[in-house]
Enzyme design. Structure first.
Site, PDB file in Angstrom:
ATOM      1  N   THR A  24       0.801  -1.228   0.000  1.00 27.86           N
ATOM      2  CA  THR A  24       0.000   0.000   0.000  1.00 27.86           C
ATOM      3  C   THR A  24       0.836   1.280   0.000  1.00 27.86           C
ATOM      4  O   THR A  24       0.284   2.381   0.040  1.00 27.86           O
ATOM      5  CB  THR A  24      -0.897   0.007   1.248  1.00 27.86           C
ATOM      6  OG1 THR A  24      -0.072  -0.191   2.418  1.00 27.86           O
ATOM      7  CG2 THR A  24      -1.929  -1.115   1.182  1.00 27.86           C
ATOM      8  N   GLU A  25       2.153   1.148  -0.072  1.00 27.42           N
ATOM      9  CA  GLU A  25       3.024   2.297   0.113  1.00 27.42           C
ATOM     10  C   GLU A  25       2.716   3.466  -0.832  1.00 27.42           C
ATOM     11  O   GLU A  25       2.641   4.625  -0.411  1.00 27.42           O
ATOM     12  CB  GLU A  25       4.498   1.880  -0.055  1.00 27.42           C
ATOM     13  CG  GLU A  25       5.069   1.079   1.109  1.00 27.42           C
ATOM     14  CD  GLU A  25       4.798  -0.407   1.012  1.00 27.42           C
ATOM     15  OE1 GLU A  25       5.377  -1.169   1.810  1.00 27.42           O
ATOM     16  OE2 GLU A  25       4.009  -0.825   0.136  1.00 27.42           O
ATOM     17  N   VAL A  26       2.548   3.192  -2.124  1.00 26.72           N
ATOM     18  CA  VAL A  26       2.349   4.305  -3.072  1.00 26.72           C
ATOM     19  C   VAL A  26       1.083   5.087  -2.756  1.00 26.72           C
ATOM     20  O   VAL A  26       0.967   6.267  -3.115  1.00 26.72           O
ATOM     21  CB  VAL A  26       2.316   3.809  -4.535  1.00 26.72           C
ATOM     22  CG1 VAL A  26       3.672   3.247  -4.931  1.00 26.72           C
ATOM     23  CG2 VAL A  26       1.210   2.783  -4.768  1.00 26.72           C
ATOM     24  N   ARG A  27       0.139   4.473  -2.088  1.00 26.02           N
ATOM     25  CA  ARG A  27      -1.121   5.155  -1.785  1.00 26.02           C
ATOM     26  C   ARG A  27      -0.994   6.150  -0.634  1.00 26.02           C
ATOM     27  O   ARG A  27      -1.914   6.933  -0.392  1.00 26.02           O
ATOM     28  CB  ARG A  27      -2.210   4.129  -1.490  1.00 26.02           C
ATOM     29  CG  ARG A  27      -2.516   3.260  -2.719  1.00 26.02           C
ATOM     30  CD  ARG A  27      -3.769   2.442  -2.554  1.00 26.02           C
ATOM     31  NE  ARG A  27      -4.066   1.675  -3.776  1.00 26.02           N
ATOM     32  CZ  ARG A  27      -5.164   0.976  -3.970  1.00 26.02           C
ATOM     33  NH1 ARG A  27      -6.095   0.933  -3.020  1.00 26.02           N
ATOM     34  NH2 ARG A  27      -5.362   0.308  -5.092  1.00 26.02           N
ATOM     35  N   ILE A  28       0.130   6.094   0.085  1.00 22.79           N
ATOM     36  CA  ILE A  28       0.368   7.106   1.113  1.00 22.79           C
ATOM     37  C   ILE A  28       1.614   7.934   0.787  1.00 22.79           C
ATOM     38  O   ILE A  28       2.177   8.596   1.653  1.00 22.79           O
ATOM     39  CB  ILE A  28       0.488   6.477   2.521  1.00 22.79           C
ATOM     40  CG1 ILE A  28       1.676   5.514   2.605  1.00 22.79           C
ATOM     41  CG2 ILE A  28      -0.791   5.781   2.916  1.00 22.79           C
ATOM     42  CD1 ILE A  28       2.004   5.076   4.025  1.00 22.79           C
TER      43      ILE A  28
END
Length: 257
Positions: free
Chosen positions: A126-130
């Site tokens: 989920t990193e790119v979403r934050i």
């Protein structure tokens, strides 16, 4: 974190359900200490990573991270130490994943030698979403994943289930939730039948870089093999096989085929 040792296996249980077993500094510190103690204990043959609560690991502790911004550093840097400790542990590490794992939790799963999950468990990078990237965990994750799957999941952040995790190499096997304990027990009981020095040596083989010269590689591996056959463990293992008995290092109660 909970620590328990029985029949040659140390189980390290992530026990911070209030924040979904997020990788906080205290939890990572305890995990490193638990691993070090397991390595130092000659009676321990394998390590199991387990968890309490419905979530295996939600990744970095974002509350702790936000609080650290003022100092100009973030605790995510410590995750690298944890991944190295798991990956380079001389004793086999088996991850038991009964529920969701996100971000850094996937790095922990990938660092383990074996990982078994419930088919219903979910995973996501989920990193790119934050606004960040899965940088540190790539050291353990990318060698496991199929390249196309890695690109898809890193860039989209989409959620996938246990079956997909097994298909792309993130986990060893995905089983129905009611069969997870039995599957982990089978792997655990197989691991403790391996000789301690041989298990460590096998892990080194798995990390061995690709050879550029086959003849040189074969010669080095032949010498390595000879050394193991001539070792005390090798001699005991061969003798036990010929005498149809469990080798001396097998914990009591694990002598079955």
């Amino acid at each position: 974190m909970r620590v328990a040792t029985a029949r040659g296996v140390t189980t390290l249980t992530l026990d911070s359900p209030h924040n979904r077993n997020a990788l906080s500094t205290p939890l990572m510190t305890e995990l490193l200490a638990g691993l070090a103690a397991a390595v130092a204990d000659d009676a321990v043959r394998a390590v199991v990573l387990d968890h309490t609560g419905p979530v295996f690991c939600s990744g970095a502790d974002l509350k702790e991270t936000a609080a650290a911004y003022a100092s100009g550093t973030v605790p995510a840097g410590m995750l690298g130490d944890v991944l190295v400790a798991v990956r380079e542990c001389p004793k086999p590490v088996l991850a038991k994943v009964a529920g969701p794992a996100r971000a850094g939790g996937l790095g922990l799963i990938a660092a383990a030698d074996l990982a078994v999950c419930a088919e219903e468990a979910t995973f996501a990078f989920t990193e790119v979403r934050i606004g960040v990237i899965p940088a540190v965990i790539s050291a353990t994750v990318l060698p496991r994943l199929q390249p196309r799957a890695a690109a898809e999941l890193y860039l989209t952040g989409d959620t996938f289930d246990g079956r997909r995790a097994a298909e792309i190499g993130l986990v060893t096997a995905a089983v129905p939730a009611d069969g997870l304990d039995a599957a982990v027990a089978r792997y655990r009981d197989s691991l403790v039948r391996g000789a301690p020095r041989a298990l460590a040596g096998a892990k080194e083989l798995l990390r061995r870089p690709a050879a550029t010269d086959l003849r040189t590689e074969i010669a080095e591996l032949a010498a390595l093999s000879t050394g193991y056959f001539l070792s005390a463990e090798g001699r005991e293992g061969v003798l036990a096989f010929r005498e149809k008995r469990a080798a001396a290092w097998v914990p009591t109660g694990d002598a079955g085929d």
